[in-house]
Design an enzyme around this catalytic site. Sequence first.
Site, PDB file in Angstrom:
ATOM      1  N   LYS A  51     -26.761  59.241   3.984  1.00  0.00           N
ATOM      2  CA  LYS A  51     -26.032  58.092   4.541  1.00  0.00           C
ATOM      3  C   LYS A  51     -24.708  58.561   5.134  1.00  0.00           C
ATOM      4  CE  LYS A  51     -28.104  54.673   1.550  1.00  0.00           C
ATOM      5  NZ  LYS A  51     -28.137  54.126   0.198  1.00  0.00           N
ATOM      6  N   GLN A  95     -24.593  52.234  -4.569  1.00  0.00           N
ATOM      7  CA  GLN A  95     -25.945  52.788  -4.696  1.00  0.00           C
ATOM      8  C   GLN A  95     -26.578  52.362  -6.021  1.00  0.00           C
ATOM      9  OE1 GLN A  95     -27.598  54.763  -2.279  1.00  0.00           O
ATOM     10  NE2 GLN A  95     -29.332  54.422  -3.640  1.00  0.00           N
ATOM     11  N   ASP A 118     -25.687  45.957   2.475  1.00  0.00           N
ATOM     12  CA  ASP A 118     -27.007  46.074   1.844  1.00  0.00           C
ATOM     13  C   ASP A 118     -27.694  44.706   1.783  1.00  0.00           C
ATOM     14  OD1 ASP A 118     -28.364  48.316   1.097  1.00  0.00           O
ATOM     15  OD2 ASP A 118     -27.409  48.541  -0.864  1.00  0.00           O
TER      16      ASP A 118
END
Length: 290
Positions: A51, A95, A118
């Site tokens: 990422k 995460q 997200d």
Amino acid sequence: MAEARVIDGKAYAQGLRERIGKAVAGLDFTPGLAVVLVGENPASQVYVRNKAKQTVEVGMASFEHKLDASTPEADLLALVEKLNADAAVDGILVQLPLPDHIDAEKVVNAINPDKDVDGFTVINAGRLATGQDSLVACTPVGCVMLAKDALGDLKGLEAVVVGRSNIVGKPVAQLLLKEHCTVTICHSRTRDLPAVVRRGDLVIAAVGRAEMVTGDWIKPGACVIDVGINRIERDGKKKLVGDCDYASCAEVAGAITPVPGGVGPMTIACLLHNTVRAACARRGIAMPRI
Ligand SMILES: NC(=O)c1ccc[n+]([C@@H]2O[C@H](COP(=O)([O-])OP(=O)(O)OC[C@H]3O[C@@H](n4cnc5c(N)ncnc54)[C@H](OP(=O)(O)O)[C@@H]3O)[C@@H](O)[C@H]2O)c1
């Protein structure tokens, strides 16, 4: 019937990242993405590294926060608050999975919904469910991009989603509804799953069971988007396979995503796309055409 067309997610994602890079170059500010990793889960470490690399490659700023596995929940919440208030940060991603002593829902919902790239906060899930403009989970967005690329207009199609998780099944079903598909969501208690899947002009498999969907479940000519990532061992070799049995499904389908190289590469590209969206929305400017 001829073998299905292979939907090349790797190439599509690369093209998307190139377009994002051009759009970012045309902005008079630098969008920033903050990624928070708690602990040392090996798969998460790889994702976070990729990422960060791809964020920088498209010309955006990447802020990485790596915290010890024993970090108290309160410290993580304090970091999220700091990132919420940081003007250089347009997108925040924590995460998952988080260590057991941390309440992941609490942490995710502490993220400012307008920086929730997200798309996992209840606010963004609710916005999506009610048809409002929202940041949507990256993998579902990637699935729909690939389906539209393969099929064009999705209007009126029978779409069958196998899996009802909050991160894939439910949001992808909502997106397909938005595209005017007739959507069926299946799960572990669905009766006669093969018969239901066989109704689909478009099948999205997000189950987490290696090669569960076989060719005899697929309507001839259907488009199959395989979200599954399953690590198996075959003939003494480690292998990555999807939730669909690729060989038998490809004999019947019209188009199919491979694993690896299908949906997987789309996730980070869509994360970058969401970050540009969040950055523009926060500044009240129109999202560039990507
Ligand atoms: N970047 C990516 O490409 C990406 C991102 C996310 C996930 N994935 C992969 O996608 C897959 C799904 O992930 P997830 O997080 O959505 O999984 P999950 O949270 O475990 O959800 C799996 C879903 O499949 C359903 N299911 C399980 N066994 C079934 C069966 N025998 N018949 C019918 N339905 C069944 C479950 O039903 P119930 O609700 O009834 O239990 C559940 O709704 C995994 O392989 C994951 O690795 C890939």
